[in-house]
Design a protein around this motif. Structure first.
Motif, mmCIF file in Angstrom:
data_model
loop_
_atom_site.group_PDB
_atom_site.id
_atom_site.type_symbol
_atom_site.label_atom_id
_atom_site.label_comp_id
_atom_site.label_asym_id
_atom_site.label_seq_id
_atom_site.Cartn_x
_atom_site.Cartn_y
_atom_site.Cartn_z
ATOM 1 N N ALA A 180 53.887 51.628 -80.533
ATOM 2 C CA ALA A 180 53.719 52.640 -79.488
ATOM 3 C C ALA A 180 52.375 52.477 -78.775
ATOM 4 O O ALA A 180 52.296 52.559 -77.536
ATOM 5 C CB ALA A 180 53.835 54.032 -80.095
ATOM 6 N N LYS A 227 58.446 55.409 -73.616
ATOM 7 C CA LYS A 227 59.025 56.603 -74.231
ATOM 8 C C LYS A 227 58.450 57.911 -73.711
ATOM 9 O O LYS A 227 59.011 58.973 -73.961
ATOM 10 C CB LYS A 227 58.832 56.546 -75.753
ATOM 11 N N GLU A 228 57.347 57.845 -73.014
ATOM 12 C CA GLU A 228 56.658 59.055 -72.583
ATOM 13 C C GLU A 228 56.860 59.300 -71.085
ATOM 14 O O GLU A 228 56.400 58.512 -70.260
ATOM 15 C CB GLU A 228 55.163 58.932 -72.896
ATOM 16 N N THR A 251 65.071 59.374 -71.764
ATOM 17 C CA THR A 251 63.639 59.576 -71.996
ATOM 18 C C THR A 251 63.283 61.057 -71.909
ATOM 19 O O THR A 251 62.552 61.588 -72.757
ATOM 20 C CB THR A 251 62.800 58.773 -70.974
ATOM 21 N N LYS A 260 64.737 62.990 -75.023
ATOM 22 C CA LYS A 260 63.912 62.840 -76.221
ATOM 23 C C LYS A 260 62.661 63.711 -76.130
ATOM 24 O O LYS A 260 62.218 64.309 -77.128
ATOM 25 C CB LYS A 260 63.519 61.379 -76.411
ATOM 26 N N LYS A 261 62.096 63.799 -74.931
ATOM 27 C CA LYS A 261 60.887 64.614 -74.753
ATOM 28 C C LYS A 261 61.220 66.096 -74.925
ATOM 29 O O LYS A 261 60.462 66.840 -75.558
ATOM 30 C CB LYS A 261 60.290 64.364 -73.371
#
Length: 419
Positions: A179, A208-209, A241, A244-245
């Motif tokens: 990450a 991912k962010e 994405t 998931k957040k």
């Protein structure tokens, strides 16, 4: 004639027995000796060493031993290419070797050279063919983990290389390092470099962010990315994405100095509101429902769900009926306010009326029945419950009934008494 018959019988028996031998699965031949002797054998045969680091209690370890290492083509590959060593990391030499090999999870599979250096590592259980492909990378001088790490440390940073390196970190179960290095690489790119083909797999698998300038660039340039990689590919990336957040906000648990990122949540909602992403309103409805549930603000919670229903914000959401049913069920559990219960009854009625699958319809009707009872309409509640029972029987007859499995109750596990 009798002699001929006897000879034929013997021949058939031999054929049958040899056929049985062929049918038996071959297995990976693991050494059961000291690590020192394994190294010596590998040097003598000039082979790499494949190490299966396991424990007696590890379920995936047992699956690999039973279902993968007993397949003929797996056995043939490992037996011809490696000296194979299997070691329980909690017994014998295991505890002594564990720190140097940096074993933190099981199963961990290592490929070690004749010098005793770990050149490749794979953590977790996989299917036979996939696993072989991962292990084959150890045999390639520029693709094994040790080589990729060395190239990274010397400054190599092109997109194709970085994908291979980040993938190797993931296979090695080095999630935090993966990450951190993915974030650093993505942040180092000029915005237009994100559009380069060589960087797409990094965006797809390692970005991912959503609360970064780089992701906002992807969101704002969605159509340009779609021209290169396809509309579904980019839309799935954006949606997943954000999902998931949203989950990370939903399941946030304070502790050890961690605080809820309210500013981050608000910025995510703002980003979605100002975007032209087709599923933005769907994501907003899901996120705000979760947020007001977290705050126990049931008035605003109901306003969000009302809006989702009145403006058809979830019309393309595959779980829209479950969304309304779960919201209705939640209100039934947390409040006795008549207005909120009446609004929740509308959501439950919508879900029950629109759902066509009897295995789901039965549960939605049960929620409706509960709310009818709570608002004081006993007769209608009884009727809805009868409909629920009818749908439940139809689902059972069709073999589609959903059976709820209660969660294990934790507790009662006392420490062993000291002698």
């Amino acid at each position: 004639m009798k002699k001929v018959f006897t000879l034929m019988t013997v021949a058939l028996m031999v054929l049958f027995q040899s056929g049985n031998v062929e049918a038996q699965n071959r297995e990976v031949e693991f050494e059961h000796t000291s690590w020192k002797k394994v190294l010596k054998k590998a040097k003598k045969q000039d082979k790499l060493i494949f190490v299966d680091c396991y424990t007696s209690w590890c379920g995936p370890c047992k699956m690999m031993a039973k279902d993968v290492f007993t397949q003929d083509h797996v056995a043939d590959f490992f037996n011809s290419n490696f000296v194979n060593f299997k070691i329980d990391m909690e017994k014998g030499e295991g505890p002594e070797l564990k720190p140097g090999w940096k074993i933190t999870a099981y199963p961990t599979f290592l490929v070690v050279n004749v010098k005793g250096e770990v050149i490749h590592r794979i953590v977790g259980a996989y299917g036979a063919d996939e696993f072989i492909e991962y292990v084959k990378e150890a045999q390639t001088e520029d693709r094994n983990f040790k080589a990729l790490l060395k190239a990274y440390e010397t400054g190599k940073r092109d997109g194709e290389f970085m994908f291979s390196y980040l993938r190797a970190l993931r296979l090695a179960n080095l999630g935090k390092e993966e990450a951190r290095k993915a974030k650093k690489y993505i942040a180092s790119l000029a915005k237009d470099d994100l559009l380069k083909k060589e960087n797409w797999n990094i965006i797809k698998y390692f970005m991912k962010e959503p609360l970064t300038d780089e992701f906002r660039f992807v969101l704002a340039n969605r159509n340009r990315f779609a021209e290169l990689h396809g509309q579904k590919e980019i839309d799935d990336k954006i949606y997943n994405t954000y999902s998931k957040k949203i989950e990370s906000f939903q399941y946030f648990y304070p502790g050890k100095g961690r605080e809820y990122d309210k500013a981050g949540f608000d910025r995510m909602i703002q980003d979605l509101q100002t975007s032209d992403f087709p599923k933005a309103t769907e994501l907003i409805a899901i996120a705000l429902q979760n947020e007001y549930q977290r705050l126990n603000d049931w008035s605003r919670y109901a306003t969000v769900v009302d809006g989702a229903l009145d403006f058809a914000l979830l019309k393309n959401y595959e779980n829209q009926f479950r969304y309304f049913d779960s919201a209705a069920s939640m209100i039934a559990k947390v409040t006795t306010d008549k207005d909120l219960l009446t609004r929740a009854l509308r959501w439950a009625t919508y879900a029950a009326d629109k759902e066509g699958r009897v295995e789901h319809k039965s549960g939605y009707l049960a929620t409706k029945a509960k709310l009818l009872e709570l608002v004081g309409n006993a007769e209608a509640a009884k009727s809805a419950q009868m409909e629920s029972d009818k749908a439940d029987k139809a689902a059972e007859k069709a073999g589609t009934k959903i059976i709820s499995i209660p969660a294990f109750k934790m507790g009662g596990m006392k420490p062993a008494k000291k002698k």
